[in-house]
Enzyme design. Structure first.
Site: not given
Length: 385
Positions: A33, A268
């Site tokens: 999965k 940032y």
């Protein structure tokens, strides 16, 4: 390349073989999965089958159908799909020969409607909620679900191939829920079999239970994370302790290397300011590629032969490392994680730096990062798809 995830298929095969050795009386379902936990669903599925797995496990029906579309037919592997929602592609799954997990009456009703439309019997696994509290049928609803499924089986509408459940805390040895769930699963199986159910397989064990709980192994085990060489119980043992080897290496090529003065803000918010004149290297991977923003200021990276730490904020496409007095050149390799064989960080190191699990680290890797496959033996397994 800007960045690349290298998938060692030989290591994956060896891991499957090691897990088979841990559960010698059980069949192995290779859980693929979430794009095989970020490693690439179809190539990993093929290699797992080559190594002796006989089942494949998927969460969504779309994943199961993609395996069939890739040419992995019912004659090559059984495929179980367990996460269904109303209106799902029941008919398509039935026609593709996918085993379907049923946890509730509404799902069984929708499945039987699809059986009527297609004229093809379904193959189902009834899932009991033994204490995880997610999918699965609660004990007070189990008799009704079993009864309805048995009537449908008698009418030729389906075959009950499996009885199963999932453990909540197999990765915490000694957790009291383990004993309770083992008992609850035995009760659910005993009840169903008393009502005439003759399952082909009973299954409960995930990766952690496959490694640590022989009493949970039954007829089939469902390793996921361990198949990719990562430990589901890092507090108990490393991959090597269980005979496993990590399959995935994530690396990028430096996009910029430059000298900056002391007191220079980085990324940032200037959460990192250079303590003195230094060299900054730019790694062109960011949270759009799956690098956790939580790794800001803490994620480990190997550059120029040494471990470095992400300097400042991880941005969408890039992050910075401070090389101090060391030299590097644009294009040099920056290894975020790998097996650790060359001294590089591992996915578990990243998990600890971010306060999460290695599962999340590997499944986060985005579609902008190409996968390159090495060491494959199944057909068409080398290179980058």
């Amino acid at each position: 390349m800007r960045a690349e995830a290298t998938v060692d298929l030989a290591a994956l095969r060896a891991n499957v073989e090691a897990l088979r050795g841990r559960a010698p009386r059980s069949q192995v379902m290779a859980v693929v999965k979430a794009d095989a936990y970020g490693h690439g669903m179809v190539p990993c599925a093929r290699e797992a089958l080559h190594a002796g797995a006989t089942w494949l496990g998927t969460a969504t029906p779309e994943e199961a159908l993609a395996l069939r579309a890739a040419g992995i037919g019912p004659d090559r592997a059984r495929v179980l799909c367990w996460l269904w929602t109303p209106g799902g592609p029941w008919a398509e799954a039935i026609l593709a020969g996918v085993d379907i997990s049923i946890s509730a009456g509404w799902a069984l009703r929708e499945l039987l409607a699809a059986v009527d439309r297609t004229g093809v019997p379904a193959t189902v696994h009834l899932k009991a909620d033994t204490g995880l509290g997610r999918n699965g049928c609660q004990p007070h609803d189990w008799p009704a679900l079993v009864a309805t499924a048995r009537r449908a089986e008698a009418a030729g509408q389906l075959r009950i191939a499996g009885l199963w459940s999932h453990l909540a805390a197999a990765d915490e040895p000694g957790h009291p829920s383990i004993r309770l769930q083992l008992a609850a699963f035995r009760d659910a199986v005993d009840y169903a079999e008393a009502q005439g159910v003759r399952p082909e397989v009973r299954h409960l064990a995930n990766s952690a239970a496959t490694l640590l709980l022989p009493e949970a192994q039954y007829d089939l085990v469902r390793p996921g994370l361990a198949m990719y060489g990562l430990s589901p119980v890092p507090e108990v043992g490393s991959p090597a302790d269980f005979g496993l080897h990590p399959v995935l290496t994530l690396a990028g090529r430096l996009a910029s290397v430059k000298r900056v003065p002391g007191g220079h803000g980085v990324s940032y918010g200037h959460h990192y300011v250079t303590p003195g004149e230094t060299t900054l290297a730019l790694v062109p991977l960011g949270y759009a590629d799956g690098v956790p923003r939580h790794a800001s200021g803490g994620g480990p990276v190997q550059v120029a032969g040494k471990w470095r730490t992400v300097a400042g904020r991880v941005a969408m496409d890039q992050f910075v490392v401070d090389l101090g007095g060391d030299r590097a050149e644009p294009g040099d390799e920056a290894v975020l994680f790998g097996p650790g064989d060359r001294g590089e960080p591992t996915a578990e190191d990243w998990a600890r730096a971010c306060g999460t699990l290695s599962y999340e680290i590997v499944t986060r890797i985005g579609v902008r990062v190409p996968r390159r496959y090495v060491g494959g033996q199944a057909e068409g397994q080398e290179g980058t798809p």
